[in-house]
Design an enzyme around this catalytic site. Structure first.
Site, short mmCIF file in Angstrom:
data_model
loop_
_atom_site.label_atom_id
_atom_site.label_comp_id
_atom_site.label_asym_id
_atom_site.label_seq_id
_atom_site.Cartn_x
_atom_site.Cartn_y
_atom_site.Cartn_z
N LYS A 205 0.85 -1.20 0.00
CA LYS A 205 0.00 0.00 0.00
C LYS A 205 0.89 1.25 0.00
CE LYS A 205 -2.01 2.85 2.84
NZ LYS A 205 -2.04 4.08 2.00
N GLY A 257 7.03 4.79 8.15
CA GLY A 257 6.21 5.99 8.24
C GLY A 257 6.37 6.63 9.60
N SER A 258 5.31 7.30 10.04
CA SER A 258 5.39 8.07 11.29
C SER A 258 5.40 7.14 12.51
CB SER A 258 4.21 9.03 11.38
OG SER A 258 3.01 8.30 11.45
N THR A 259 5.98 7.64 13.58
CA THR A 259 6.02 6.87 14.83
C THR A 259 4.61 6.64 15.36
OG1 THR A 259 8.23 7.69 15.30
CG2 THR A 259 6.97 6.88 17.18
N ALA A 260 3.74 7.65 15.18
CA ALA A 260 2.37 7.52 15.70
C ALA A 260 1.66 6.32 15.05
CB ALA A 260 1.59 8.80 15.45
N GLY A 262 3.13 3.87 13.44
CA GLY A 262 3.90 2.66 13.79
C GLY A 262 3.43 2.06 15.11
N GLU A 279 9.93 0.89 10.57
CA GLU A 279 10.98 1.88 10.32
C GLU A 279 10.31 3.23 10.43
OE1 GLU A 279 12.88 4.51 9.04
OE2 GLU A 279 13.00 3.71 7.01
N CYS A 313 13.78 10.16 6.84
CA CYS A 313 13.67 9.73 8.25
C CYS A 313 15.02 9.82 8.97
CB CYS A 313 13.12 8.32 8.31
SG CYS A 313 13.97 7.19 7.21
N GLU A 410 10.54 15.70 15.06
CA GLU A 410 10.89 15.47 13.66
C GLU A 410 10.14 16.48 12.80
OE1 GLU A 410 9.43 11.85 11.65
OE2 GLU A 410 11.47 11.60 10.90
#
Ligand code: NDP
Length: 507
Positions: A205, A257-260, A262, A279, A313, A410
């Site tokens: 995706k 992608g974003s930590t949120a 993830g 990642e 990143c 970030e």
């Protein structure tokens, strides 16, 4: 379904960043041709080697961030489409892909790599039009590295027993792969190449703003004659990604992608036996000691934070400078920023292209404003930005303290925060004072200091006297809130295999 059309839209050429003291002449425009590229009006979901509309038929628009002009419509997948894609991939794994020898799988991967090379101009142009990154980066970095990943993992496909001796390496089954918008084709290659080499089938995706090179890749999949269902590509919003992650027949989830997001994915797979690699974000420290060759370091700093508009990143977004060289280094850096050319991403001279979306630009603007409000000193070179498109000037903050948001969060934009230190111990402590741990850089002539710093930095990748160097043979990944698991190298292969020796992970 599809009519082809050619696009000629381009932002007005920017005046290149020629600040006082910069280069006293203008570059003539050097636009890359787009007439060899066909972008379809509409892309359906790619399932079982055919493009078909979503069910029910629903689409969303994809734009060029440098012009804000629409490029294409893409299918908005439904929950039923996700199920169809997983079922197709599972069947392809069972009936064809897992039955092929590693040697046969390798032939397909080599074929993909060679087609990517042959069609590299087309891929570079579409990547630049869809993502906003400068053509010289998509042409010289993204596309060649994507092909290199397929070449590299093709080499492993028939050597799994050697790579993991006595561990009976076996494919897992269906891999769900969710990728971001900053390196659309390269992230696709990081995900798909090891998965296929290991014998899995995939559903990818792409990010909703940058699906076009993934759909172009679907064409490569057909050209390479891959068995239907081995590679499937679906588009839709984040919830569709989550449907994919949660699907019970998915055996492996790989997310960048974003930590949120993830964290949400980690919660969704907790308690299942799905393998997971994440990642996520970063806030890398780039540390310059007083014995470093400053001119070389300046190039590394610029590459570290202004490459891909800082939408990286592992970007070196926190610069730590030893106090004794702070003044000359900042003077050199400001002069160098004045030579960066900001504007039309399709121009071969452009150094800094467009930010990927209006939303991302707003995020960068908000964080830069917070830096000003919190008392840091801002520097931006004098350059005109194109009237349309999502552009942002390369930005440098000095007088930054550890507590400022621009030193902690970030930004994912062309914004550098400069801090200082006196001793190596102070540099280590400050550099590691972050919830992230993806990458770091060290600039010094002393080999012993490099070893000391590399051992002390809590980061998955540490570059010495260089920055943002990528290679398929080298594992990449983070600590702490930057995620877990490694992509690239033999580590990246292990993430797609059951190497427990007892087959516990396969169904
Ligand atoms: P996201 O993490 O939202 O997007 C990355 C991918 O995840 C996209 O394909 C996205 O789809 C998908 N996604 C979004 N929500 C979900 C969900 N709930 N479940 C499953 N998949 C989901 O990043 P953003 O684009 O929102 O960027 C926000 C910030 O994240 C950036 O400013 C940057 O700081 C950071 N970031 C870090 C990246 C990295 O390489 N580590 C890459 C991109 C962003 P869709 O596009 O449809 O929303």
């Amino acid at each position: 379904m599809t009519l082809t059309k050619k696009r000629e839209t381009r932002p007005a050429t920017a005046s290149w960043g020629l600040s006082a003291g910069g280069i006293p002449w203008e570059y003539a425009p050097a636009p890359e041709a787009t007439d060899h590229v066909n972008i379809e009006r509409e892309y359906g979901l790619f399932i079982g080697n055919t493009f078909a509309p979503s069910r029910p038929r629903k689409t969303f628009s994809v734009i060029n961030p440098a012009t804000e002009e629409p490029l294409a419509k893409v299918a908005h997948a439904s929950k039923a489409d996700v199920h169809r894609a997983v079922t197709t991939a599972r069947e392809a794994h069972r009936s064809s892909w897992s039955k092929l020898s590693g040697r046969e799988r390798a032939k397909y991967l080599y074929r993909i790599a060679r087609i990517l090379q042959e069609r590299s101009r087309e891929f570079a142009v579409v990547e630049t039009m869809n993502s906003g990154k400068p053509i010289k980066e998509s042409r010289d970095v993204d596309v060649p590295l994507a092909a290199a990943h397929f070449f590299y993992y093709a080499g492993w496909a028939d050597k799994l027993e050697y790579a993991f001796p006595n561990r009976e390496p076996r494919s897992l089954g269906v891999a769900a792969q969710i990728i971001p918008w900053n390196f659309p084709l390269l992230m696709l290659a990081w995900k798909i190449a090891p998965a296929l080499a290991a014998g899995n089938t995939v559903i990818l995706k792409p990010a909703s703003t940058t699906p076009l090179t993934a759909y172009l890749f679907a064409d490569v999949v057909r050209q390479a004659d891959l068995p239907p269902g081995v590679v499937n590509i679906i588009t839709g919003p984040g919830e569709i990604g989550m449907e994919l992650v949660r699907h019970p027949d998915v055996r492996k989830v790989a997310f960048t992608g974003s930590t949120a997001v993830g964290k949400m994915i980690a919660r969704a797979v907790a308690g299942t036996d799905k393998k997971l690699t994440l990642e996520l974000g970063g806030k890398a420290a780039n540390i310059v000691f007083d014995d470093a060759p400053l001119d070389q370091a300046i190039e590394g700093i610029v590459n570290g934070i202004y490459f891909n508009q800082g939408e990286v990143c592992c970007a070196g977004s926190r610069l730590f400078v030893q106090e004794s060289v702070h003044e000359p280094l900042i003077a050199k850096l400001k002069a160098r920023l004045g030579t960066l050319r900001v504007g039309d991403p399709l121009d071969k001279n452009t150094d800094v292209g467009a930010i990927n979306s209006a939303g991302q630009l707003a995020k960068v603007q908000e964080l830069v404003q917070s830096g000003i409000d919190e008392g840091a000193e801002i520097f931006q070179p004098a350059c005109d930005l194109p009237e349309r498109g999502f552009f942002f000037r390369p930005t440098l903050f000095t007088g930054v303290s550890q507590s400022h948001r621009i030193a902690q969060e970030e930004i994912f934009g062309p914004v550098l925060s400069v801090l200082t230190f006196r001793t190596p111990e102070e540099a280590i402590e400050k550099a590691n004072n972050t919830p992230y741990g993806l990458s770091a850089g060290v600039w010094t002539e002393k080999g012993s200091r490099i070893f000391k710093m590399v051992a002390a930095m809590k980061a998955g990748v540490v570059w010495a006297n260089t920055f943002n160097r990528f290679d398929p043979t080298s594992p990449f990944g983070g600590y702490k809130e930057s995620g877990h698991g490694r992509e690239g190298g033999i580590h990246g292969l292990a993430a797609y295999l059951d190497v427990s020796g007892d087959g516990a992970n396969t169904r």
